[in-house]
Motif scaffolding. Structure first.
Motif, PDB file in Angstrom:
ATOM      1  N   LEU A  20      -4.757  -7.682  -7.971  1.00  0.00           N
ATOM      2  CA  LEU A  20      -3.871  -7.625  -6.816  1.00  0.00           C
ATOM      3  C   LEU A  20      -2.434  -7.566  -7.322  1.00  0.00           C
ATOM      4  CD1 LEU A  20      -3.386  -7.842  -3.729  1.00  0.00           C
ATOM      5  CD2 LEU A  20      -3.325 -10.329  -4.032  1.00  0.00           C
ATOM      6  N   VAL A  21      -1.751  -6.487  -6.996  1.00  0.00           N
ATOM      7  CA  VAL A  21      -0.371  -6.285  -7.439  1.00  0.00           C
ATOM      8  C   VAL A  21       0.569  -6.487  -6.255  1.00  0.00           C
ATOM      9  CG1 VAL A  21       1.283  -4.718  -8.509  1.00  0.00           C
ATOM     10  CG2 VAL A  21      -1.130  -4.635  -9.196  1.00  0.00           C
ATOM     11  N   HIS A  22       1.437  -7.480  -6.386  1.00  0.00           N
ATOM     12  CA  HIS A  22       2.457  -7.750  -5.366  1.00  0.00           C
ATOM     13  C   HIS A  22       3.661  -6.861  -5.662  1.00  0.00           C
ATOM     14  CE1 HIS A  22       5.502 -10.879  -3.573  1.00  0.00           C
ATOM     15  NE2 HIS A  22       5.413  -9.776  -2.834  1.00  0.00           N
ATOM     16  N   ASN A  23       3.990  -5.981  -4.732  1.00  0.00           N
ATOM     17  CA  ASN A  23       5.089  -5.042  -4.908  1.00  0.00           C
ATOM     18  C   ASN A  23       6.249  -5.390  -3.991  1.00  0.00           C
ATOM     19  OD1 ASN A  23       3.701  -2.500  -6.464  1.00  0.00           O
ATOM     20  ND2 ASN A  23       2.270  -3.424  -5.006  1.00  0.00           N
ATOM     21  N   ILE A  24       7.401  -5.686  -4.572  1.00  0.00           N
ATOM     22  CA  ILE A  24       8.646  -5.712  -3.800  1.00  0.00           C
ATOM     23  C   ILE A  24       9.396  -4.467  -4.256  1.00  0.00           C
ATOM     24  CG2 ILE A  24      10.716  -6.973  -3.186  1.00  0.00           C
ATOM     25  CD1 ILE A  24       9.329  -9.549  -3.858  1.00  0.00           C
ATOM     26  N   THR A  25       9.296  -3.422  -3.464  1.00  0.00           N
ATOM     27  CA  THR A  25       9.720  -2.107  -3.926  1.00  0.00           C
ATOM     28  C   THR A  25      10.576  -1.437  -2.865  1.00  0.00           C
ATOM     29  OG1 THR A  25       8.930  -0.050  -4.950  1.00  0.00           O
ATOM     30  CG2 THR A  25       7.653  -0.884  -3.072  1.00  0.00           C
ATOM     31  N   ASN A  26      10.964  -0.188  -3.120  1.00  0.00           N
ATOM     32  CA  ASN A  26      11.891   0.478  -2.209  1.00  0.00           C
ATOM     33  C   ASN A  26      11.159   1.151  -1.051  1.00  0.00           C
ATOM     34  OD1 ASN A  26      11.769   3.580  -2.723  1.00  0.00           O
ATOM     35  ND2 ASN A  26      11.782   2.695  -4.785  1.00  0.00           N
ATOM     36  N   GLN A  27      11.889   1.331   0.045  1.00  0.00           N
ATOM     37  CA  GLN A  27      11.292   1.837   1.278  1.00  0.00           C
ATOM     38  C   GLN A  27      10.769   3.265   1.156  1.00  0.00           C
ATOM     39  OE1 GLN A  27      14.234   1.404   4.360  1.00  0.00           O
ATOM     40  NE2 GLN A  27      14.593  -0.766   3.898  1.00  0.00           N
ATOM     41  N   VAL A  28      11.323   4.025   0.227  1.00  0.00           N
ATOM     42  CA  VAL A  28      10.946   5.428   0.090  1.00  0.00           C
ATOM     43  C   VAL A  28       9.510   5.577  -0.414  1.00  0.00           C
ATOM     44  CG1 VAL A  28      11.516   7.604  -1.075  1.00  0.00           C
ATOM     45  CG2 VAL A  28      13.340   6.063  -0.337  1.00  0.00           C
ATOM     46  N   ASN A  35      -1.119   3.689  -1.977  1.00  0.00           N
ATOM     47  CA  ASN A  35      -2.247   4.614  -2.136  1.00  0.00           C
ATOM     48  C   ASN A  35      -2.579   4.844  -3.604  1.00  0.00           C
ATOM     49  OD1 ASN A  35      -2.793   5.062   0.580  1.00  0.00           O
ATOM     50  ND2 ASN A  35      -1.257   6.679   0.753  1.00  0.00           N
ATOM     51  N   GLY A  36      -1.552   4.906  -4.449  1.00  0.00           N
ATOM     52  CA  GLY A  36      -1.784   5.100  -5.877  1.00  0.00           C
ATOM     53  C   GLY A  36      -2.523   3.927  -6.503  1.00  0.00           C
ATOM     54  N   LEU A  37      -2.140   2.713  -6.109  1.00  0.00           N
ATOM     55  CA  LEU A  37      -2.821   1.530  -6.642  1.00  0.00           C
ATOM     56  C   LEU A  37      -4.276   1.487  -6.180  1.00  0.00           C
ATOM     57  CD1 LEU A  37      -0.016  -1.161  -6.372  1.00  0.00           C
ATOM     58  CD2 LEU A  37      -1.047  -0.263  -8.471  1.00  0.00           C
ATOM     59  N   TYR A  38      -4.508   1.817  -4.919  1.00  0.00           N
ATOM     60  CA  TYR A  38      -5.892   1.900  -4.453  1.00  0.00           C
ATOM     61  C   TYR A  38      -6.673   2.931  -5.263  1.00  0.00           C
ATOM     62  CZ  TYR A  38      -5.557  -1.033  -0.245  1.00  0.00           C
ATOM     63  OH  TYR A  38      -5.439  -2.085   0.631  1.00  0.00           O
ATOM     64  N   ALA A  39      -6.031   4.063  -5.566  1.00  0.00           N
ATOM     65  CA  ALA A  39      -6.708   5.141  -6.284  1.00  0.00           C
ATOM     66  C   ALA A  39      -7.174   4.712  -7.670  1.00  0.00           C
ATOM     67  CB  ALA A  39      -5.797   6.365  -6.382  1.00  0.00           C
ATOM     68  N   ILE A  40      -6.389   3.869  -8.359  1.00  0.00           N
ATOM     69  CA  ILE A  40      -6.798   3.465  -9.714  1.00  0.00           C
ATOM     70  C   ILE A  40      -7.771   2.287  -9.699  1.00  0.00           C
ATOM     71  CG2 ILE A  40      -4.583   4.268 -10.639  1.00  0.00           C
ATOM     72  CD1 ILE A  40      -3.892   1.281 -11.134  1.00  0.00           C
ATOM     73  N   GLY A  41      -8.018   1.732  -8.496  1.00  0.00           N
ATOM     74  CA  GLY A  41      -8.950   0.620  -8.403  1.00  0.00           C
ATOM     75  C   GLY A  41      -8.302  -0.739  -8.274  1.00  0.00           C
ATOM     76  N   SER A 200       5.372   2.310 -12.454  1.00  0.00           N
ATOM     77  CA  SER A 200       5.723   0.918 -12.733  1.00  0.00           C
ATOM     78  C   SER A 200       4.682  -0.034 -12.150  1.00  0.00           C
ATOM     79  CB  SER A 200       7.108   0.596 -12.159  1.00  0.00           C
ATOM     80  OG  SER A 200       8.098   1.355 -12.814  1.00  0.00           O
ATOM     81  N   SER A 201       4.176   0.280 -10.956  1.00  0.00           N
ATOM     82  CA  SER A 201       3.134  -0.545 -10.351  1.00  0.00           C
ATOM     83  C   SER A 201       1.813  -0.413 -11.101  1.00  0.00           C
ATOM     84  CB  SER A 201       2.947  -0.158  -8.884  1.00  0.00           C
ATOM     85  OG  SER A 201       4.088  -0.503  -8.128  1.00  0.00           O
ATOM     86  N   VAL A 202       1.523   0.780 -11.586  1.00  0.00           N
ATOM     87  CA  VAL A 202       0.315   0.983 -12.399  1.00  0.00           C
ATOM     88  C   VAL A 202       0.410   0.170 -13.687  1.00  0.00           C
ATOM     89  CG1 VAL A 202      -0.989   2.701 -13.738  1.00  0.00           C
ATOM     90  CG2 VAL A 202      -0.240   3.225 -11.393  1.00  0.00           C
ATOM     91  N   VAL A 203       1.592   0.145 -14.293  1.00  0.00           N
ATOM     92  CA  VAL A 203       1.804  -0.677 -15.487  1.00  0.00           C
ATOM     93  C   VAL A 203       1.511  -2.141 -15.171  1.00  0.00           C
ATOM     94  CG1 VAL A 203       3.553  -1.567 -17.093  1.00  0.00           C
ATOM     95  CG2 VAL A 203       3.438   0.891 -16.606  1.00  0.00           C
TER      96      VAL A 203
END
Length: 274
Positions: A20-28, A35-41, A200-203
């Motif tokens: 589970l990756v907690h993302n505090i990221t930009n609105q864009v 979706n990318g995180l879901y895609a990698i599992g 960066s989230s994948v990392v």
């Protein structure tokens, strides 16, 4: 390379662990990152309210901090989440999007680094260089670094005392003692908003699945570049590429990465003598 199989197998390890990756990221990029995180599992959560940032980090396996569309309140949430992540002992990835574009953005990036123990910084050469006090030319939140990517990475990790990933035509990962250079990827990555932020989230997801920071970073960046090449083999336009890329992130496995990755490893002594 004796641990190549360890690096290329990490995508399967991520899918087994489903961090589970907690993302505090930009609105864009929120939707594309999720979706990318879901895609990698992996599993994404997007929560930036100061009232719950620390609690969410306590429930997560990794934390991503991205200042692309920062506000003062969001930075406060990042620091709360970062401190909670540090206390829990989970990895924290910092993406200093557009640092140096304005004094405010630079000050907020420094404030985050002063208050949070970051596991790795991921950005382009200009962002990483400017974060470390090196020279670069800014244009909005985009920038061009002055100097070789590897030299920027080595100087930055020395100045910051943090492992760095510098991405570009080739990607450089270093902690100041060892350097990985990866030459996978495709120019279409630069034509779709959010691909760097998603990386960066994948990392972060890979760091949650593997204790060795440099190997986890190399596994994430190598896998990501291979997936981009697979996606680009099916299309030549940005619109269809972004969909094909999500599909590739879902389908590419360790066997494909092993067959395709272009990775070199050097110790710092070898780099400095060249």
């Amino acid at each position: 390379m004796k641990h190549m199989s360890e690096i290329t197998s990490l995508v399967n390890k991520v899918r087994e662990k489903q961090p589970l990756v907690h993302n505090i990221t930009n609105q864009v990029v929120i939707n594309y990152t999720a979706n990318g995180l879901y895609a990698i599992g992996a599993a994404p959560v997007m929560a930036n309210a100061v009232e719950e940032a620390a609690d969410m980090a306590n429930n997560a396996d990794a934390l991503l901090l991205n200042i692309g569309t920062l506000t003062t309140v969001q930075v406060d949430a990042m620091i709360l989440a970062g401190k909670a992540a540090n206390q829990k002992g989970i990895p924290v990835v910092f993406d200093p999007v557009g640092v140096g574009a304005t004094p405010y953005r630079s000050a907020m990036a420094k404030k985050i680094l002063d208050n949070v123990q970051v596991s790795v910084v991921r950005g382009n050469a200009a962002e990483v260089g400017l974060l470390a006090g090196l020279k670069a030319v800014m244009r909005g939140v985009d920038a061009e670094a002055q100097g070789d990517h590897q030299a920027v990475a080595l100087q930055a990790t020395k100045q910051l005392g943090i492992p760095v990933i510098v991405t570009g035509e080739h990607d450089v990962i270093t902690d100041g003692s060892k350097v990985f250079v990866i030459e996978n990827g495709h120019p279409l990555l630069t034509k779709v908003t959010g691909t760097g932020c998603l990386l960066s989230s994948v990392v972060a997801a890979f760091l949650a699945a593997h204790e060795n920071v440099l190997e986890a970073c190399a596994g994430a960046v190598g896998f990501y570049g291979v997936a981009a090449e697979v996606a680009a083999s099916h299309t030549s336009a940005p619109g269809t590429f972004q969909v094909a890329f999500l599909d590739a992130l879902y389908h590419v496995n360790s066997d494909v990465v092993t067959d395709t990755i272009k990775l070199t490893e050097r110790f710092i002594e070898e780099v400095e003598t060249k």
